[in-house]
Scaffold this active site. Structure first.
Site, PDB file in Angstrom:
ATOM      1  N   LYS A  35      -1.097   7.023  -1.903  1.00 44.60           N
ATOM      2  CA  LYS A  35      -0.488   7.555  -0.691  1.00 44.60           C
ATOM      3  C   LYS A  35       1.033   7.470  -0.710  1.00 44.60           C
ATOM      4  CE  LYS A  35      -0.856   3.371   2.201  1.00 44.60           C
ATOM      5  NZ  LYS A  35       0.559   3.156   2.436  1.00 44.60           N
ATOM      6  N   THR A  36       1.596   6.371  -1.259  1.00 46.05           N
ATOM      7  CA  THR A  36       3.059   6.263  -1.327  1.00 46.05           C
ATOM      8  C   THR A  36       3.626   7.363  -2.221  1.00 46.05           C
ATOM      9  OG1 THR A  36       2.875   3.872  -1.047  1.00 46.05           O
ATOM     10  CG2 THR A  36       4.996   4.720  -1.808  1.00 46.05           C
ATOM     11  N   ASP A 222       3.666   6.225   7.914  1.00 47.81           N
ATOM     12  CA  ASP A 222       2.709   5.577   7.020  1.00 47.81           C
ATOM     13  C   ASP A 222       1.943   4.496   7.791  1.00 47.81           C
ATOM     14  OD1 ASP A 222       1.348   4.892   4.755  1.00 47.81           O
ATOM     15  OD2 ASP A 222       3.001   3.782   3.825  1.00 47.81           O
ATOM     16  N   GLU A 223       0.776   4.104   7.263  1.00 46.90           N
ATOM     17  CA  GLU A 223      -0.056   3.036   7.856  1.00 46.90           C
ATOM     18  C   GLU A 223      -0.287   3.281   9.348  1.00 46.90           C
ATOM     19  OE1 GLU A 223      -1.468   1.097   5.929  1.00 46.90           O
ATOM     20  OE2 GLU A 223      -0.217   0.567   4.231  1.00 46.90           O
ATOM     21  N   GLN A 253      -8.744   0.086   7.076  1.00 51.64           N
ATOM     22  CA  GLN A 253      -7.805  -0.984   6.727  1.00 51.64           C
ATOM     23  C   GLN A 253      -7.008  -1.465   7.949  1.00 51.64           C
ATOM     24  OE1 GLN A 253      -5.764  -0.726   2.752  1.00 51.64           O
ATOM     25  NE2 GLN A 253      -6.501   1.375   2.791  1.00 51.64           N
ATOM     26  N   ARG A 610      -7.739  -5.085  -3.134  1.00 48.74           N
ATOM     27  CA  ARG A 610      -6.482  -5.521  -3.756  1.00 48.74           C
ATOM     28  C   ARG A 610      -6.672  -5.702  -5.266  1.00 48.74           C
ATOM     29  NH1 ARG A 610      -3.840  -3.199  -0.826  1.00 48.74           N
ATOM     30  NH2 ARG A 610      -5.857  -2.508  -0.045  1.00 48.74           N
TER      31      ARG A 610
END
Length: 754
Positions: A35-36, A222-223, A253, A610
């Site tokens: 996504k980044t 974002d997020e 998340q 992670r």
């Protein structure tokens, strides 16, 4: 760079997300889906192909670290010099900047100070004392939490007072009013205020809103699953004109409900922004197939999701290893032994846990084995005493109304101004309606010293107060002509604080080194405008996040010890998720609320994802926790991972000769489809029931879920609770007498543990 070259290495879904730029866009991005990379390429696409200037794009991230990473990627893609301008900010830093420029419209002076939680706690303790409320009975944190909830519902102190319906809310209402008065007198804001005041500014000043709506041509956030109600309102009002807004997130998340984060913001985005384009990024480039399958299986048990299946082209990878230990010490030893066998760079290994106190046994094991580790969440650089002392001097220089900082330093080093004397000064200043330092200066300028002596302040203390006042005046003059790093040196000299820490034989050298590091960090805030430099420097420090304070890329090699909440956004070759037991994960506070259980499950999902190559799960049969030692039940979440993905590794228990695994997988690891077959029940709405923790209550509603029934019960003394039938163990009032001898009968979920 042309369009083809820019998009060359992106997948088809990623390309679609980058190219769509006309109207609202929702990108549902799974963990490790790039996504980044997509956001960076989208900014480059908007600039290169759509010809939107970089300074007309506002990108919002949730940490300064994420903002730096995004800037660096954009710099590389666009081949820009280091001083290029791109507006990448957190919500709080964006709002803070808006208020610095235009806050006067909502009565916020541009040299305001941002109070952190420690500052807020000190204020609230004073308020509770002033109201004659015992802080042991009503904790400052509880009241601050209620006030924060109110602000996130956009309720002022006055509005809140009009909707009080309990004793604790009545206390909170009085405290809220006094708290706001204190902040106003101190020319200070807390973190909720940054958002609330900025929203108020936009809502009540159309020409200010028009300025920002017209300046920014495109918004990226974002997020988005971690946004709270205030942040969602700010996003809506800014993008309402152009509708050119792209939000990226994953409701699976969302793990920050205690910060008022609401995953429904992501789910409701398309309801507010009509004709929203939805693009799903569900291919993970991070983890192995087994890790992805485990994560997808666990999160599949949650309701209210944006349905998707996470997948990867990566290798199958190693099985997920379940470490079973007799107690927490043995658990730590087993984890460290497993880490040694991996022979990985220790920087690529993380031990993740639910609560900070779990780190102790792993710290002991690392020290015993002479293994380096990095403890995330330990005393942070900006929370060290000497750093907070120097920052308090700087804050008073920048904002003389900052009473909290003044209280910290007025007798530092000791100059004979006692806490009782400061309390007297505070009361006198409040009666005059003045900040304390302004009141002090006025007393000496108008030669009204008798007012102090009349209030039992000694001549020695009066002399010390006068000297302190002159020192601050000299420092304010110095701040107009010195860089921040030089100003810090002046503070050390004029206040004698430098000599004070040098005389600390035990920690003096370390504290001096920390102050030197603070001076170094101030160098990047050196321009010819010294006033603005100081304001910018203090604001930057206030907005630094916890993990960024602790996790430095320059640190020596070592295992990362970190909570699951802090691990968001990180990734490692090997991850050890420890303490997978009922009461830890899921946490004991969540056990009776199905929504909280779902967030605990999302927390585990974040932890699992992670891991790049190896994932270890660990649970202990017994544990010392909160001062007690006793047996632990394995986490219900372990039953949600398919049996074929798990390899069990039980330790040789020194206190037990049982050779069998304590974790009976035959009963626990069952096919997900079987769980959907719910047991029937004979409860009815309006029926009286009994719960061992909450007492007697009445069933308000019964909702059927995919794998269980959710009961809403109004308890006589505990209020309304939502409970999952399979875990709540509700009893009909009429049946309690009949079942009085059945207390030790256990259901199938627990019987393999007993």
């Amino acid at each position: 760079m042309n369009k083809e070259k820019l998009l060359l290495e992106l997948s088809s879904r990623q390309k679609e997300a980058v190219e769509y730029s006309d109207g609202p866009l929702l990108i549902v991005a799974g963990p490790g889906s790039g996504k980044t990379r997509v956001i960076a390429h989208k900014i480059a696409y908007l600039n290169l192909i759509k010809k939107i200037p970089l300074n007309s794009i506002l990108a919002v991230t949730f940490t300064n670290k994420a903002a730096r990473e995004l800037r660096e990627r954009c710099q590389s893609l666009l081949n820009l010099s280091e001083d290029f301008y791109l507006d990448v900010k957190t919500f709080h830093s964006f709002c803070s900047r808006v208020l610095r420029f235009d806050g006067e419209m909502v009565n916020v002076k541009n040299n305001y100070v941002i109070y952190d939680y420690d500052d807020q706690s000190r204020i609230m303790k004073k308020i509770l004392k002033e109201l004659d409320i015992d802080s042991k009975q009503v904790s400052p944190s509880l009241i601050l939490g209620i006030i924060s909830d109110a602000k996130n519902r956009m309720q002022s102190a006055k509005n809140f007072s009009e909707h009080v319906d309990s004793y604790i809310e009545e206390i909170a209402s009085r405290c809220y009013e006094k708290y706001e008065e204190f902040l106003i007198r101190s020319n200070s804001l807390d973190f909720d205020d940054l958002l609330l005041r900025c929203l108020n500014l936009f809502q009540n000043n159309k020409f200010i809103l028009d300025k920002y709506q017209n300046f920014y041509k495109y918004f990226l956030i974002d997020e988005f699953q971690d946004t709270n109600p205030l942040q969602f309102e700010i996003a809506k009002i800014l993008a309402n004109h152009s509708k050119n807004i792209c939000v990226v997130g994953d409701p699976d998340q969302s793990i920050y409900s205690w910060r008022h984060a609401n995953p429904k913001n992501l789910l409701d985005f398309e309801k507010y922004f009509k004709k929203t384009k939805i693009i799903t990024l569900d291919q993970s480039y991070r983890s192995t197939k087994k890790i992805i399958k485990a994560a997808d299986s666990v999160i599949g048990y949650n309701d209210e999701r944006l349905e998707r299946n996470l997948w990867t082209d990566n290798s199958d990878g190693e099985p997920i290893e379940l470490l079973e230990s007799y107690n927490d010490e043995q658990e730590a030893d087993a984890v460290i032994r497993s880490i040694k066998k991996l022979k990985l760079n220790l920087n690529e290994v993380a031990i993740m846990y639910r609560v900070n106190s779990q780190s102790r046994s792993f710290e002991v094991a690392c020290n015993r084995e002479n293994i380096n580790y990095k403890l995330i969440g330990s005393v942070k650089f900006y929370e060290r005493k000497e750093i907070k002392d120097i920052l308090s001097f700087l804050r008073i220089i920048s904002n003389p109304s900052d009473n909290i900082s003044l209280e910290r330093i007025i007798n530092l080093p000791a100059r004979g101004i006692s806490s009782k004397t400061f309390s007297t000064l505070s009361n006198l200043a409040e009666k005059k309606g003045l900040p304390i330092l302004e009141f002090i200066n006025k007393i000496f300028e108008e030669k009204k010293i008798d007012l102090l002596s009349e209030n039992n302040i000694t001549q020695r203390a009066i002399n010390s107060i006068s000297n302190f006042s002159e020192i601050i005046k000299d420092l304010v003059i110095s701040s107009k002509k010195e860089k921040i790093s030089d100003l810090i040196e002046t503070i050390l000299d004029l206040t004698s604080y430098g000599q004070f820490i040098e005389e600390d034989l035990e920690k003096g050298e370390e504290r001096i080194e920390n102050i030197l590091e603070l001076k170094s960090s101030a160098l990047e805030f050196s321009t010819d405008n010294f006033d603005n430099d100081l304001v910018d420097f203090l604001e930057n420090i206030s907005l630094v996040t916890d993990v960024e304070n602790n996790l430095s890329e320059e640190e020596s090699e070592g295992i990362t010890l970190i909570t699951l909440h802090q691990a968001k956004g990180l990734e490692f070759d090997a991850v050890f998720l420890v303490g997978l037991e009922e009461g830890l994960l899921p946490h004991s506070r969540s056990l009776d609320d199905p929504n909280d259980i779902q967030e605990e499950r999302r927390l585990l999902y974040v932890g699992i994802t992670r891991a790049r190559e190896r994932l270890f799960l660990s649970r202990s049969r017994n544990r010392k926790f909160r001062g007690q030692y006793g047996p632990q039940l394995s986490s219900r979440f372990l039953s949600e991972i398919p049996n074929e993905l798990i390899k069990i590794s039980s330790q040789n228990f020194t206190e037990s000769h049982n050779a069998n695994s304590m974790f009976i997988r035959k009963k626990r690891f069952i096919d997900k489809s079987h769980i959907s077959i719910k047991d029937s029940h004979d409860f009815n709405v309006a029926e009286k029931v009994y719960h061992k923790k909450f007492g007697e209550g009445v069933i308000i509603s019964i909702d059927e879920k995919s794998t269980d029934y959710e009961f809403t019960v109004a308890f006589t003394e505990q209020g309304v609770k939502r409970l999952m039938l399979s875990y709540a163990k509700l009893e009909k009032i009429s049946n309690i007498e009949e079942n009085i001898d059945d207390d030790f009968i256990k259901d199938e979920y627990y019987e393999s543990e007993i």
